[in-house]
Scaffold this motif. Structure first.
Motif, PDB file in Angstrom:
ATOM      1  N   PHE A  81      -1.733  12.089   7.462  1.00 14.02           N
ATOM      2  CA  PHE A  81      -0.866  11.243   6.640  1.00 14.02           C
ATOM      3  C   PHE A  81       0.586  11.686   6.718  1.00 14.02           C
ATOM      4  O   PHE A  81       1.491  10.845   6.807  1.00 14.02           O
ATOM      5  CB  PHE A  81      -1.424  11.119   5.215  1.00 14.02           C
TER       6      PHE A  81
ATOM      7  N   THR B  63       0.862  -1.186   0.000  1.00 12.48           N
ATOM      8  CA  THR B  63       0.000   0.000   0.000  1.00 12.48           C
ATOM      9  C   THR B  63       0.900   1.238   0.000  1.00 12.48           C
ATOM     10  O   THR B  63       2.131   1.120  -0.058  1.00 12.48           O
ATOM     11  CB  THR B  63      -0.905   0.031   1.241  1.00 12.48           C
ATOM     12  N   GLY B  64       0.289   2.406   0.130  1.00 14.34           N
ATOM     13  CA  GLY B  64       1.059   3.644   0.169  1.00 14.34           C
ATOM     14  C   GLY B  64       2.106   3.625   1.276  1.00 14.34           C
ATOM     15  O   GLY B  64       3.229   4.120   1.097  1.00 14.34           O
ATOM     16  N   THR B  65       1.778   3.023   2.399  1.00 12.47           N
ATOM     17  CA  THR B  65       2.693   2.978   3.539  1.00 12.47           C
ATOM     18  C   THR B  65       3.966   2.200   3.182  1.00 12.47           C
ATOM     19  O   THR B  65       5.075   2.590   3.559  1.00 12.47           O
ATOM     20  CB  THR B  65       1.971   2.343   4.748  1.00 12.47           C
TER      21      THR B  65
ATOM     22  N   VAL C 261       4.456  15.636   1.649  1.00 13.71           N
ATOM     23  CA  VAL C 261       3.215  15.022   1.176  1.00 13.71           C
ATOM     24  C   VAL C 261       2.574  16.036   0.224  1.00 13.71           C
ATOM     25  O   VAL C 261       2.258  17.151   0.634  1.00 13.71           O
ATOM     26  CB  VAL C 261       2.275  14.684   2.353  1.00 13.71           C
TER      27      VAL C 261
ATOM     28  N   VAL D  48       0.295  10.074  -2.995  1.00 16.04           N
ATOM     29  CA  VAL D  48      -0.730   9.031  -2.880  1.00 16.04           C
ATOM     30  C   VAL D  48      -2.114   9.543  -3.294  1.00 16.04           C
ATOM     31  O   VAL D  48      -2.828   8.862  -4.016  1.00 16.04           O
ATOM     32  CB  VAL D  48      -0.747   8.427  -1.449  1.00 16.04           C
TER      33      VAL D  48
ATOM     34  N   GLN E 140      -5.225   2.434  -4.921  1.00 14.73           N
ATOM     35  CA  GLN E 140      -6.650   2.620  -4.589  1.00 14.73           C
ATOM     36  C   GLN E 140      -7.126   4.063  -4.657  1.00 14.73           C
ATOM     37  O   GLN E 140      -8.263   4.357  -4.317  1.00 14.73           O
ATOM     38  CB  GLN E 140      -6.932   2.053  -3.181  1.00 14.73           C
ATOM     39  N   LYS E 141      -6.248   4.967  -5.099  1.00 18.29           N
ATOM     40  CA  LYS E 141      -6.639   6.384  -5.137  1.00 18.29           C
ATOM     41  C   LYS E 141      -6.973   6.778  -6.578  1.00 18.29           C
ATOM     42  O   LYS E 141      -7.898   6.242  -7.144  1.00 18.29           O
ATOM     43  CB  LYS E 141      -5.518   7.240  -4.551  1.00 18.29           C
TER      44      LYS E 141
ATOM     45  N   ASN F 138      -0.336  16.040  -1.448  1.00 16.79           N
ATOM     46  CA  ASN F 138      -1.736  16.346  -1.118  1.00 16.79           C
ATOM     47  C   ASN F 138      -2.076  15.679   0.208  1.00 16.79           C
ATOM     48  O   ASN F 138      -2.145  14.453   0.288  1.00 16.79           O
ATOM     49  CB  ASN F 138      -2.639  15.818  -2.239  1.00 16.79           C
TER      50      ASN F 138
ATOM     51  N   THR G 268      -4.313  14.293   2.538  1.00 13.37           N
ATOM     52  CA  THR G 268      -5.685  13.801   2.369  1.00 13.37           C
ATOM     53  C   THR G 268      -6.571  14.090   3.582  1.00 13.37           C
ATOM     54  O   THR G 268      -7.789  14.108   3.485  1.00 13.37           O
ATOM     55  CB  THR G 268      -5.648  12.273   2.100  1.00 13.37           C
TER      56      THR G 268
ATOM     57  N   TRP H 140       6.105   4.355   0.982  1.00  8.82           N
ATOM     58  CA  TRP H 140       6.890   5.293   1.806  1.00  8.82           C
ATOM     59  C   TRP H 140       8.193   4.637   2.256  1.00  8.82           C
ATOM     60  O   TRP H 140       9.275   5.212   2.173  1.00  8.82           O
ATOM     61  CB  TRP H 140       6.141   5.621   3.090  1.00  8.82           C
TER      62      TRP H 140
ATOM     63  N   ASP I  60       5.314  12.159  -1.390  1.00  4.65           N
ATOM     64  CA  ASP I  60       4.138  11.301  -1.304  1.00  4.65           C
ATOM     65  C   ASP I  60       3.084  11.877  -2.251  1.00  4.65           C
ATOM     66  O   ASP I  60       2.598  12.990  -2.038  1.00  4.65           O
ATOM     67  CB  ASP I  60       3.641  11.305   0.147  1.00  4.65           C
TER      68      ASP I  60
END
Ligand SMILES: Cc1ncc(COP(=O)(O)O)c(C=O)c1O
Length: 401
Positions: A95, A68-70, A144, A177, A200-201, A146, A148, A73, A175
Protein backbone atom coordinates in the motif's frame (compact mmCIF):
# COMPACT_ATOMS: atom_id res chain seq x y z
CA UNK A 1 -22.87 -16.06 -13.30
CA UNK A 2 -22.09 -16.02 -9.59
CA UNK A 3 -20.64 -18.56 -7.21
CA UNK A 4 -23.35 -20.06 -5.06
CA UNK A 5 -22.89 -19.06 -1.43
CA UNK A 6 -21.60 -21.77 0.91
CA UNK A 7 -23.66 -22.80 3.93
CA UNK A 8 -23.53 -20.49 6.95
CA UNK A 9 -21.82 -17.15 6.95
CA UNK A 10 -18.69 -16.41 5.03
CA UNK A 11 -15.98 -15.90 7.65
CA UNK A 12 -14.65 -12.64 6.24
CA UNK A 13 -11.16 -12.25 7.65
CA UNK A 14 -9.48 -10.25 4.92
CA UNK A 15 -8.09 -6.96 6.28
CA UNK A 16 -10.86 -5.00 4.63
CA UNK A 17 -13.46 -4.95 3.32
CA UNK A 18 -14.90 -6.29 6.57
CA UNK A 19 -18.27 -7.47 7.84
CA UNK A 20 -21.00 -4.86 7.91
CA UNK A 21 -23.05 -4.93 11.15
CA UNK A 22 -26.79 -5.52 10.89
CA UNK A 23 -27.48 -2.09 12.39
CA UNK A 24 -25.52 -0.47 9.56
CA UNK A 25 -27.16 -2.60 6.88
CA UNK A 26 -30.58 -1.63 8.20
CA UNK A 27 -29.66 2.05 8.39
CA UNK A 28 -28.65 1.98 4.72
CA UNK A 29 -31.74 0.17 3.56
CA UNK A 30 -33.61 3.26 2.44
CA UNK A 31 -34.71 5.03 -0.66
CA UNK A 32 -32.88 7.84 -2.42
CA UNK A 33 -33.75 11.25 -1.15
CA UNK A 34 -33.68 14.90 -2.07
CA UNK A 35 -30.20 15.94 -1.06
CA UNK A 36 -30.94 19.61 -1.51
CA UNK A 37 -33.75 19.52 1.03
CA UNK A 38 -33.32 21.13 4.46
CA UNK A 39 -33.16 17.60 5.94
CA UNK A 40 -29.76 16.87 4.43
CA UNK A 41 -27.64 19.27 6.51
CA UNK A 42 -28.85 17.65 9.72
CA UNK A 43 -27.25 14.37 8.65
CA UNK A 44 -24.25 16.02 6.94
CA UNK A 45 -23.32 18.14 9.94
CA UNK A 46 -23.63 15.26 12.34
CA UNK A 47 -21.36 12.89 10.38
CA UNK A 48 -18.82 15.57 9.40
CA UNK A 49 -18.55 16.57 13.05
CA UNK A 50 -18.49 13.07 14.51
CA UNK A 51 -15.94 11.49 12.15
CA UNK A 52 -13.46 13.91 13.69
CA UNK A 53 -13.84 12.09 16.99
CA UNK A 54 -12.39 8.88 15.56
CA UNK A 55 -9.43 10.88 14.21
CA UNK A 56 -9.15 12.52 17.65
CA UNK A 57 -9.20 16.01 16.27
CA UNK A 58 -11.17 19.10 17.19
CA UNK A 59 -9.19 21.48 15.01
CA UNK A 60 -9.31 19.77 11.60
CA UNK A 61 -11.86 20.20 8.82
CA UNK A 62 -13.40 16.95 7.60
CA UNK A 63 -14.28 15.95 4.04
CA UNK A 64 -16.24 12.87 3.01
CA UNK A 65 -15.72 11.93 -0.64
CA UNK A 66 -17.62 9.32 -2.59
CA UNK A 67 -14.42 7.39 -3.26
CA UNK A 68 -12.04 4.81 -1.80
CA UNK A 69 -8.78 5.12 0.13
CA UNK A 70 -6.93 5.72 -3.13
CA UNK A 71 -9.07 8.77 -3.88
CA UNK A 72 -8.50 10.02 -0.33
CA UNK A 73 -4.73 9.78 -0.98
CA UNK A 74 -5.14 11.88 -4.10
CA UNK A 75 -7.18 14.45 -2.23
CA UNK A 76 -4.50 14.76 0.47
CA UNK A 77 -1.70 15.25 -2.05
CA UNK A 78 -3.29 17.49 -4.65
CA UNK A 79 -4.88 19.89 -2.18
CA UNK A 80 -1.68 20.59 -0.29
CA UNK A 81 1.16 20.37 -2.83
CA UNK A 82 2.24 21.77 -6.18
CA UNK A 83 3.76 19.89 -9.13
CA UNK A 84 7.45 18.97 -8.54
CA UNK A 85 7.15 19.58 -4.80
CA UNK A 86 9.42 17.23 -2.91
CA UNK A 87 7.84 14.46 -0.85
CA UNK A 88 9.73 12.21 1.54
CA UNK A 89 8.10 8.82 1.96
CA UNK A 90 8.71 5.18 2.91
CA UNK A 91 7.92 2.06 0.87
CA UNK A 92 7.36 -0.85 3.22
CA UNK A 93 4.62 -2.90 1.61
CA UNK A 94 2.09 -2.94 -1.21
CA UNK A 95 0.00 0.00 0.00
CA UNK A 96 2.87 2.39 0.64
CA UNK A 97 4.18 1.22 -2.77
CA UNK A 98 0.91 2.15 -4.46
CA UNK A 99 0.84 5.53 -2.74
CA UNK A 100 4.37 6.21 -4.04
CA UNK A 101 3.21 5.24 -7.51
CA UNK A 102 0.35 7.73 -7.24
CA UNK A 103 2.73 10.49 -6.05
CA UNK A 104 5.00 9.87 -9.03
CA UNK A 105 2.13 9.82 -11.48
CA UNK A 106 0.88 13.10 -10.01
CA UNK A 107 4.26 14.59 -10.89
CA UNK A 108 5.73 15.15 -7.44
CA UNK A 109 9.44 14.79 -6.79
CA UNK A 110 9.39 11.72 -4.57
CA UNK A 111 12.28 10.73 -2.33
CA UNK A 112 11.44 7.09 -1.54
CA UNK A 113 13.13 5.29 1.32
CA UNK A 114 12.88 1.55 0.76
CA UNK A 115 12.29 -0.42 3.92
CA UNK A 116 12.34 -4.21 4.34
CA UNK A 117 8.82 -5.63 3.94
CA UNK A 118 8.10 -6.54 7.55
CA UNK A 119 9.85 -3.53 9.09
CA UNK A 120 8.57 -0.06 9.89
CA UNK A 121 9.84 3.47 9.37
CA UNK A 122 13.15 4.05 11.14
CA UNK A 123 13.02 7.43 12.95
CA UNK A 124 16.80 7.76 12.55
CA UNK A 125 16.44 7.67 8.75
CA UNK A 126 13.72 10.32 8.93
CA UNK A 127 15.95 12.44 11.15
CA UNK A 128 18.91 12.09 8.76
CA UNK A 129 16.81 13.08 5.74
CA UNK A 130 15.28 16.11 7.46
CA UNK A 131 18.58 17.30 8.92
CA UNK A 132 20.20 17.13 5.47
CA UNK A 133 17.39 19.21 4.01
CA UNK A 134 18.88 22.63 4.91
CA UNK A 135 16.71 24.53 2.44
CA UNK A 136 13.49 22.88 3.50
CA UNK A 137 12.84 21.51 0.05
CA UNK A 138 10.82 18.63 1.48
CA UNK A 139 7.26 19.91 1.50
CA UNK A 140 5.58 16.80 2.88
CA UNK A 141 6.43 13.65 4.78
CA UNK A 142 3.98 10.89 3.85
CA UNK A 143 3.57 7.86 6.09
CA UNK A 144 1.26 4.85 5.97
CA UNK A 145 0.33 4.36 9.63
CA UNK A 146 -0.56 0.70 9.28
CA UNK A 147 0.88 -1.15 6.27
CA UNK A 148 -1.91 -3.63 5.58
CA UNK A 149 0.25 -5.85 3.37
CA UNK A 150 2.78 -6.74 6.06
CA UNK A 151 0.97 -5.99 9.34
CA UNK A 152 3.32 -3.21 10.36
CA UNK A 153 2.19 -0.25 12.47
CA UNK A 154 4.44 2.78 12.47
CA UNK A 155 4.96 4.85 15.60
CA UNK A 156 3.52 8.20 14.55
CA UNK A 157 4.19 9.90 17.90
CA UNK A 158 7.87 9.12 17.50
CA UNK A 159 7.98 10.28 13.88
CA UNK A 160 6.25 13.51 14.86
CA UNK A 161 8.80 14.12 17.59
CA UNK A 162 11.60 13.70 15.04
CA UNK A 163 10.04 16.28 12.71
CA UNK A 164 9.65 18.67 15.68
CA UNK A 165 13.20 18.09 16.90
CA UNK A 166 14.49 18.93 13.40
CA UNK A 167 12.27 22.04 13.37
CA UNK A 168 11.24 21.03 9.89
CA UNK A 169 8.13 22.72 8.45
CA UNK A 170 7.09 19.84 6.15
CA UNK A 171 3.46 18.78 6.26
CA UNK A 172 2.79 15.36 7.75
CA UNK A 173 0.33 13.39 5.60
CA UNK A 174 -0.85 10.07 7.04
CA UNK A 175 -2.67 7.12 5.51
CA UNK A 176 -4.83 5.74 8.31
CA UNK A 177 -6.86 3.45 6.05
CA UNK A 178 -6.36 0.31 8.14
CA UNK A 179 -5.84 2.09 11.45
CA UNK A 180 -8.26 4.95 12.10
CA UNK A 181 -11.21 3.74 14.17
CA UNK A 182 -9.30 0.63 15.32
CA UNK A 183 -5.84 1.69 16.47
CA UNK A 184 -4.75 4.52 18.72
CA UNK A 185 -4.77 7.55 16.42
CA UNK A 186 -4.36 11.12 17.66
CA UNK A 187 -4.47 13.61 14.84
CA UNK A 188 -4.22 16.76 16.97
CA UNK A 189 -1.71 15.47 19.51
CA UNK A 190 0.60 14.14 16.76
CA UNK A 191 0.11 17.29 14.69
CA UNK A 192 -0.89 15.38 11.59
CA UNK A 193 -1.75 17.73 8.74
CA UNK A 194 -3.83 15.41 6.63
CA UNK A 195 -5.17 12.06 7.83
CA UNK A 196 -7.42 9.81 5.82
CA UNK A 197 -9.32 6.55 5.86
CA UNK A 198 -11.76 4.48 3.80
CA UNK A 199 -15.19 3.29 4.89
CA UNK A 200 -14.66 -0.45 4.33
CA UNK A 201 -12.05 -0.92 7.05
CA UNK A 202 -12.44 -0.15 10.76
CA UNK A 203 -15.75 1.64 10.23
CA UNK A 204 -17.26 -1.60 8.89
CA UNK A 205 -19.19 0.07 6.11
CA UNK A 206 -19.37 -0.86 2.45
CA UNK A 207 -16.59 0.56 0.30
CA UNK A 208 -17.35 3.98 -1.12
CA UNK A 209 -16.44 6.75 1.29
CA UNK A 210 -13.00 8.34 1.55
CA UNK A 211 -12.77 10.35 4.76
CA UNK A 212 -10.15 13.06 4.97
CA UNK A 213 -9.32 15.44 7.82
CA UNK A 214 -7.19 18.50 7.14
CA UNK A 215 -5.44 20.56 9.82
CA UNK A 216 -5.54 24.38 9.73
CA UNK A 217 -1.96 24.27 8.35
CA UNK A 218 -3.07 21.92 5.56
CA UNK A 219 -6.03 24.18 4.73
CA UNK A 220 -3.66 27.13 4.56
CA UNK A 221 -1.37 25.16 2.22
CA UNK A 222 -4.35 24.37 -0.01
CA UNK A 223 -4.77 28.08 -0.74
CA UNK A 224 -1.48 28.18 -2.65
CA UNK A 225 -1.13 24.53 -3.78
CA UNK A 226 -1.15 24.44 -7.57
CA UNK A 227 -1.78 20.78 -8.28
CA UNK A 228 -4.56 20.19 -10.73
CA UNK A 229 -7.61 18.94 -8.87
CA UNK A 230 -11.27 18.82 -9.67
CA UNK A 231 -13.24 15.99 -8.08
CA UNK A 232 -11.21 16.08 -4.88
CA UNK A 233 -10.92 19.85 -4.50
CA UNK A 234 -11.52 20.85 -0.87
CA UNK A 235 -12.63 24.31 -2.02
CA UNK A 236 -15.77 22.98 -3.65
CA UNK A 237 -16.70 21.34 -0.37
CA UNK A 238 -15.90 24.43 1.67
CA UNK A 239 -18.16 26.53 -0.53
CA UNK A 240 -21.06 24.15 0.01
CA UNK A 241 -20.39 23.92 3.75
CA UNK A 242 -20.88 27.69 3.87
CA UNK A 243 -24.26 27.34 2.18
CA UNK A 244 -25.51 25.26 5.12
CA UNK A 245 -23.51 22.01 4.92
CA UNK A 246 -24.59 20.69 1.56
CA UNK A 247 -22.46 18.68 -0.89
CA UNK A 248 -20.93 19.87 -4.16
CA UNK A 249 -22.30 16.85 -5.98
CA UNK A 250 -24.76 14.04 -5.31
CA UNK A 251 -23.86 12.40 -2.01
CA UNK A 252 -24.43 8.73 -1.41
CA UNK A 253 -27.10 9.34 1.19
CA UNK A 254 -27.40 5.61 1.99
CA UNK A 255 -23.69 5.44 2.85
CA UNK A 256 -23.99 8.58 4.97
CA UNK A 257 -26.83 7.01 6.96
CA UNK A 258 -24.66 3.91 7.27
CA UNK A 259 -21.79 6.05 8.50
CA UNK A 260 -24.08 7.61 11.11
CA UNK A 261 -25.00 4.12 12.37
CA UNK A 262 -21.35 2.93 12.27
CA UNK A 263 -20.24 5.93 14.33
CA UNK A 264 -23.07 5.34 16.80
CA UNK A 265 -21.91 1.75 17.30
CA UNK A 266 -18.34 2.90 17.93
CA UNK A 267 -19.42 5.58 20.40
CA UNK A 268 -21.78 3.20 22.21
CA UNK A 269 -18.91 0.79 22.76
CA UNK A 270 -16.58 3.71 23.46
CA UNK A 271 -13.72 4.51 21.06
CA UNK A 272 -11.08 3.59 23.60
CA UNK A 273 -12.83 0.27 24.24
CA UNK A 274 -12.90 -0.37 20.49
CA UNK A 275 -9.15 0.26 20.38
CA UNK A 276 -8.69 -2.08 23.38
CA UNK A 277 -10.74 -4.77 21.67
CA UNK A 278 -8.51 -4.55 18.61
CA UNK A 279 -5.48 -4.82 20.83
CA UNK A 280 -6.92 -7.99 22.41
CA UNK A 281 -7.80 -9.56 19.08
CA UNK A 282 -4.38 -8.71 17.65
CA UNK A 283 -2.59 -10.17 20.64
CA UNK A 284 -4.70 -13.34 20.59
CA UNK A 285 -3.94 -13.83 16.89
CA UNK A 286 -0.21 -13.46 17.49
CA UNK A 287 -0.39 -16.02 20.31
CA UNK A 288 -2.06 -18.46 17.92
CA UNK A 289 0.60 -17.89 15.24
CA UNK A 290 3.29 -18.57 17.81
CA UNK A 291 1.54 -21.75 18.98
CA UNK A 292 1.42 -22.99 15.39
CA UNK A 293 5.20 -22.57 15.25
CA UNK A 294 4.91 -19.92 12.52
CA UNK A 295 6.44 -16.47 12.30
CA UNK A 296 4.84 -13.07 12.00
CA UNK A 297 6.00 -11.12 8.93
CA UNK A 298 6.42 -8.12 11.25
CA UNK A 299 10.07 -8.13 12.19
CA UNK A 300 9.92 -6.51 15.61
CA UNK A 301 7.27 -6.44 18.36
CA UNK A 302 7.30 -2.62 18.33
CA UNK A 303 5.65 -2.70 14.90
CA UNK A 304 3.00 -5.40 15.39
CA UNK A 305 -0.40 -4.47 14.05
CA UNK A 306 -3.65 -4.91 15.93
CA UNK A 307 -5.73 -4.85 12.76
CA UNK A 308 -3.91 -7.37 10.55
CA UNK A 309 -1.43 -10.18 11.05
CA UNK A 310 0.67 -11.34 8.10
CA UNK A 311 1.80 -14.90 8.76
CA UNK A 312 4.97 -16.23 7.10
CA UNK A 313 4.70 -19.80 5.87
CA UNK A 314 7.59 -22.27 5.45
CA UNK A 315 9.35 -22.07 2.06
CA UNK A 316 7.90 -25.35 0.76
CA UNK A 317 4.31 -24.11 1.20
CA UNK A 318 2.60 -21.61 -1.10
CA UNK A 319 0.50 -19.26 1.02
CA UNK A 320 -1.84 -18.67 -1.93
CA UNK A 321 -2.86 -22.31 -1.66
CA UNK A 322 -3.78 -21.74 2.00
CA UNK A 323 -6.00 -18.81 1.09
CA UNK A 324 -7.68 -20.69 -1.76
CA UNK A 325 -8.26 -23.83 0.32
CA UNK A 326 -9.71 -21.82 3.23
CA UNK A 327 -12.26 -20.28 0.92
CA UNK A 328 -13.12 -23.46 -0.97
CA UNK A 329 -13.44 -25.79 2.01
CA UNK A 330 -14.31 -23.71 5.06
CA UNK A 331 -15.93 -20.57 3.61
CA UNK A 332 -13.15 -18.62 5.32
CA UNK A 333 -11.69 -15.59 3.55
CA UNK A 334 -8.08 -14.76 4.41
CA UNK A 335 -5.85 -12.10 2.84
CA UNK A 336 -3.39 -13.08 0.11
CA UNK A 337 0.29 -12.18 0.23
CA UNK A 338 0.80 -9.22 -2.10
CA UNK A 339 3.64 -8.43 -4.48
CA UNK A 340 7.04 -9.11 -2.81
CA UNK A 341 5.44 -11.35 -0.19
CA UNK A 342 3.06 -13.16 -2.58
CA UNK A 343 3.10 -16.89 -1.82
CA UNK A 344 5.08 -16.21 1.34
CA UNK A 345 2.45 -14.82 3.70
CA UNK A 346 -1.25 -15.07 4.26
CA UNK A 347 -3.04 -12.39 6.24
CA UNK A 348 -5.62 -12.57 8.98
CA UNK A 349 -7.61 -9.36 9.23
CA UNK A 350 -8.94 -8.65 12.71
CA UNK A 351 -10.53 -5.27 12.41
CA UNK A 352 -13.92 -3.68 12.49
CA UNK A 353 -17.10 -4.99 14.00
CA UNK A 354 -15.75 -8.29 15.29
CA UNK A 355 -15.65 -10.20 18.54
CA UNK A 356 -13.57 -12.82 20.32
CA UNK A 357 -15.58 -15.87 19.30
CA UNK A 358 -15.65 -14.86 15.66
CA UNK A 359 -11.87 -14.62 15.75
CA UNK A 360 -11.56 -18.04 17.41
CA UNK A 361 -13.67 -19.54 14.61
CA UNK A 362 -11.29 -18.11 12.02
CA UNK A 363 -8.24 -19.33 13.94
CA UNK A 364 -9.75 -22.84 14.07
CA UNK A 365 -10.26 -22.63 10.31
CA UNK A 366 -6.66 -21.56 9.74
CA UNK A 367 -5.43 -24.56 11.74
CA UNK A 368 -7.47 -26.96 9.64
CA UNK A 369 -6.23 -25.41 6.42
CA UNK A 370 -2.63 -25.52 7.59
CA UNK A 371 -3.02 -29.23 8.22
CA UNK A 372 -4.76 -29.66 4.85
CA UNK A 373 -1.79 -28.18 3.00
CA UNK A 374 0.68 -30.40 4.84
CA UNK A 375 1.93 -28.15 7.64
CA UNK A 376 2.29 -30.25 10.82
CA UNK A 377 0.15 -28.14 13.14
CA UNK A 378 -1.44 -29.56 16.29
CA UNK A 379 -5.16 -28.95 15.89
CA UNK A 380 -6.42 -26.72 18.68
CA UNK A 381 -2.99 -25.35 19.58
CA UNK A 382 -3.58 -21.82 18.32
CA UNK A 383 -7.17 -21.73 19.49
CA UNK A 384 -6.08 -22.87 22.97
CA UNK A 385 -3.41 -20.18 23.23
CA UNK A 386 -5.75 -17.46 21.96
CA UNK A 387 -8.76 -18.50 24.02
CA UNK A 388 -6.78 -18.83 27.27
CA UNK A 389 -5.65 -15.24 26.81
CA UNK A 390 -9.06 -13.96 25.67
CA UNK A 391 -10.83 -15.60 28.59
CA UNK A 392 -8.84 -13.62 31.10
CA UNK A 393 -8.64 -10.37 29.12
CA UNK A 394 -12.17 -9.94 27.70
CA UNK A 395 -14.34 -7.59 29.81
CA UNK A 396 -18.09 -7.89 30.20
CA UNK A 397 -19.96 -6.30 27.32
CA UNK A 398 -20.48 -2.66 28.30
CA UNK A 399 -24.21 -2.58 27.58
CA UNK A 400 -24.82 -5.82 29.56
CA UNK A 401 -22.98 -5.10 32.78
C1 LIG B 1 -3.18 1.10 4.13
C2 LIG B 1 -4.00 1.19 2.90
N1 LIG B 1 -3.96 2.32 2.19
C3 LIG B 1 -4.69 2.47 1.07
C4 LIG B 1 -5.49 1.46 0.59
C5 LIG B 1 -6.25 1.66 -0.67
O1 LIG B 1 -7.59 1.78 -0.37
P1 LIG B 1 -8.73 1.50 -1.44
O2 LIG B 1 -8.55 0.09 -1.90
O3 LIG B 1 -9.98 1.74 -0.65
O4 LIG B 1 -8.56 2.47 -2.54
C6 LIG B 1 -5.57 0.26 1.30
C7 LIG B 1 -6.43 -0.83 0.82
O5 LIG B 1 -6.47 -1.91 1.37
C8 LIG B 1 -4.80 0.13 2.48
O6 LIG B 1 -4.84 -0.99 3.19
Amino acid sequence: MEYQPGPGRNQLFVPGPVNVPEEVLRAMNRNNEDYRSPAMPILSKSVLEDVKRIFKTTTATSFIFPTTGTGAWESALTNTLSPRDKILTFRLGQFSLLWVDQMQRLNFDVDVVDVDWGAGVDPAVLRGKLQADYNHEIKAVCVVHNETATGVTNDLAELRSVIDACRHPALLLVDGVSSIGALDFRMDEWKIDVALTGSQKALSLPTGLGIVCASPKALEASKTAKSLRVFFDWNDYLRFYKMGTYWPYTPSSQLLYGLRAALDLIFQEGLDNVIERHSRLGHATRLAVEAWGLKNCTQHPKWVSNTVTAVLVPAHIDSTQIVRQAWKKYNLSLGLGLNKVAGKVFRIGHLGHLNELQLLGALAGVEMVLKDVGYPVKLGSGVAAASAYLMQSTPLIKSRM
